[in-house]
Design a protein around this motif. Structure first.
Motif, PDB file in Angstrom:
ATOM      1  N   GLN A 170      -3.735   6.273  -0.770  1.00 57.15           N
ATOM      2  CA  GLN A 170      -5.190   5.711   0.082  1.00 57.15           C
ATOM      3  C   GLN A 170      -4.646   5.549   1.601  1.00 57.15           C
ATOM      4  O   GLN A 170      -3.645   4.826   1.726  1.00 57.15           O
ATOM      5  CB  GLN A 170      -5.631   4.696  -0.714  1.00 57.15           C
ATOM      6  CG  GLN A 170      -6.877   4.281   0.071  1.00 57.15           C
ATOM      7  CD  GLN A 170      -7.561   2.950  -0.679  1.00 57.15           C
ATOM      8  OE1 GLN A 170      -6.837   1.945  -0.880  1.00 57.15           O
ATOM      9  NE2 GLN A 170      -8.645   2.908  -0.858  1.00 57.15           N
ATOM     10  N   THR A 171      -5.806   6.009   2.414  1.00 58.71           N
ATOM     11  CA  THR A 171      -5.413   5.676   3.784  1.00 58.71           C
ATOM     12  C   THR A 171      -6.743   5.882   4.438  1.00 58.71           C
ATOM     13  O   THR A 171      -7.673   6.601   3.679  1.00 58.71           O
ATOM     14  CB  THR A 171      -4.275   6.410   4.362  1.00 58.71           C
ATOM     15  OG1 THR A 171      -4.167   5.996   5.602  1.00 58.71           O
ATOM     16  CG2 THR A 171      -4.603   8.031   4.641  1.00 58.71           C
ATOM     17  N   LYS A 176      -0.442   2.925   7.154  1.00 49.05           N
ATOM     18  CA  LYS A 176      -0.396   1.496   6.264  1.00 49.05           C
ATOM     19  C   LYS A 176      -1.426   0.605   6.705  1.00 49.05           C
ATOM     20  O   LYS A 176      -2.150  -0.192   5.799  1.00 49.05           O
ATOM     21  CB  LYS A 176       0.948   0.983   6.218  1.00 49.05           C
ATOM     22  CG  LYS A 176       1.975   1.884   5.591  1.00 49.05           C
ATOM     23  CD  LYS A 176       3.336   1.367   5.224  1.00 49.05           C
ATOM     24  CE  LYS A 176       4.134   1.910   4.469  1.00 49.05           C
ATOM     25  NZ  LYS A 176       5.370   1.424   4.073  1.00 49.05           N
ATOM     26  N   VAL A 189       0.816  -1.229  -0.050  1.00 49.91           N
ATOM     27  CA  VAL A 189       0.103  -0.113  -0.115  1.00 49.91           C
ATOM     28  C   VAL A 189       0.807   1.233  -0.028  1.00 49.91           C
ATOM     29  O   VAL A 189       1.948   1.097   0.314  1.00 49.91           O
ATOM     30  CB  VAL A 189      -0.882   0.067   1.248  1.00 49.91           C
ATOM     31  CG1 VAL A 189      -1.993  -1.038   0.932  1.00 49.91           C
ATOM     32  CG2 VAL A 189      -0.156  -0.094   2.430  1.00 49.91           C
ATOM     33  N   PRO A 200       0.436   5.011   1.550  1.00 51.66           N
ATOM     34  CA  PRO A 200      -0.378   5.897   2.519  1.00 51.66           C
ATOM     35  C   PRO A 200      -0.700   7.322   1.622  1.00 51.66           C
ATOM     36  O   PRO A 200      -1.598   8.068   1.917  1.00 51.66           O
ATOM     37  CB  PRO A 200       0.154   6.258   3.698  1.00 51.66           C
ATOM     38  CG  PRO A 200       1.010   4.940   3.900  1.00 51.66           C
ATOM     39  CD  PRO A 200       1.411   4.586   2.375  1.00 51.66           C
ATOM     40  N   ALA A 249      -4.778   1.765   5.308  1.00 54.59           N
ATOM     41  CA  ALA A 249      -4.700   1.431   3.804  1.00 54.59           C
ATOM     42  C   ALA A 249      -4.923  -0.073   3.436  1.00 54.59           C
ATOM     43  O   ALA A 249      -5.731  -0.422   2.411  1.00 54.59           O
ATOM     44  CB  ALA A 249      -3.491   2.185   3.170  1.00 54.59           C
TER      45      ALA A 249
END
Length: 322
Positions: A107-108, A183, A102, A104, A186
């Protein structure tokens, strides 16, 4: 007011030449007489440092003046003296070991400020999920939180099934300073969880800004304090002595260097058993001298403050690979 400060922080931001910046950052810390642990990686910066108030203020100002780090949210605590005995500025691949696929920055989970978290945590539709290691949540955790029996964040994929049945709930993740949740949240989103939040700034910021209500026990920290008080509203001890079972929140590192387990040990057992978690550990021929704190500085052969591990050939590169 106490003369020293302990700063806890992280930021996800691209660092194009982490090796060069590691050198620059090390020199900055030396100039300001700071001690602590800092990780520089292509994905950002993560650190805990201690120093005199004026030196810490200068450090925060220096980082905020750099556009890459202008938005760092420092958690600032008062202390009587340095919280570390050495300075380590290391370059690594990640600022928190996770191996999770992932980013961050892409996306998180939604950030909840401490006061928002305080208001939301008792909502019946909310599930609090602790993203810390088992020895951390053994000494303190939020009331009613889900905890995982994991040694580090890399093991999270092995435990997600434990909360799969809660996908229709609001999942609120938390950790010490917020970095693991960037993380972890996410990753939960990538696994199909829809309503994922995280406590911004972690347990430490929640205690500093919102009083720490409903955090039971103490918060494990990665310096020679080992644990700190967080809850100033309704504190409660939730851990017991590893040796005798008596209620205690006192965390130590086992005095046996071959063990070095993080366990809760009451004061009486600490002295009676020389700071060890078992009779076998007590017989270790290399047993470290127990002074009542249960904290032992990591021995670093060839270490010098000005050069880090450079004075020992190959050591620095080995550290960077860890």
């Amino acid at each position: 007011m106490k003369p020293y400060r302990v700063l806890l922080y992280y930021i996800y931001t691209p660092i194009e030449n982490p090796a060069q910046y590691r050198e620059e950052h090390h020199l900055l810390c030396l100039r300001l007489n700071l001690l602590g642990r800092i990780i520089v990686a292509p994905e950002g910066l993560n650190g805990t440092v201690s120093g005199l108030t004026a030196d810490c203020e200068a450090y925060m100002a220096a980082l905020h003046a750099d556009p890459r780090f202008a938005t760092i949210d420092f958690k600032v605590e008062e202390h009587d003296h340095h919280a570390f005995q050495k300075l380590h500025v290391r370059q690594k691949e990640e600022i928190v070991n996770s191996d999770l696929p992932v980013n961050p920055l892409e996306q998180t989970g939604k950030h909840l400020e401490p006061e928002e978290f305080r208001r939301l945590k008792n909502d019946p539709d909310v599930v609090l999920v602790d993203m810390r290691s088992n020895y951390e949540h053994s000494v303190g955790r939020f009331k009613g939180a889900v905890t995982f029996d994991m040694e580090n964040l890399r093991e999270l994929p092995e435990h997600v099934h434990e909360i799969e049945h809660l996908k229709d709930k609001k999942i609120v993740t938390y950790c010490t300073g917020g970095i693991k949740c960037e993380k972890a949240s996410a990753y939960l989103l990538s696994r199909g969880f829809q309503n994922v939040y995280q406590l911004h700034g972690g347990i430490i910021k929640y205690g500093l800004e919102a009083g720490g209500e409903d955090f039971e026990g103490q918060c494990y920290v990665f310096d020679n304090r080992l644990t700190v008080d967080v809850n100033h509203v309704n504190p409660k001890v939730v851990s017991t002595c590893y040796r005798c079972g008596k209620t205690t929140s006192r965390m130590i590192n086992c005095a046996s260097p071959a063990c070095n387990n993080h366990v809760t040990l009451c004061d009486d057992c600490g002295w009676e058993h020389a700071g060890t978690c078992s009779d076998a550990c007590k017989e270790d021929p290399n047993l470290r001298a127990y002074d009542g704190t249960g904290y032992y500085s990591k021995q670093s052969e060839g270490y010098t403050p000005a050069l880090g591990f450079k004075s020992r050939k190959g050591q620095e590169s080995a550290e960077l690979r860890q």
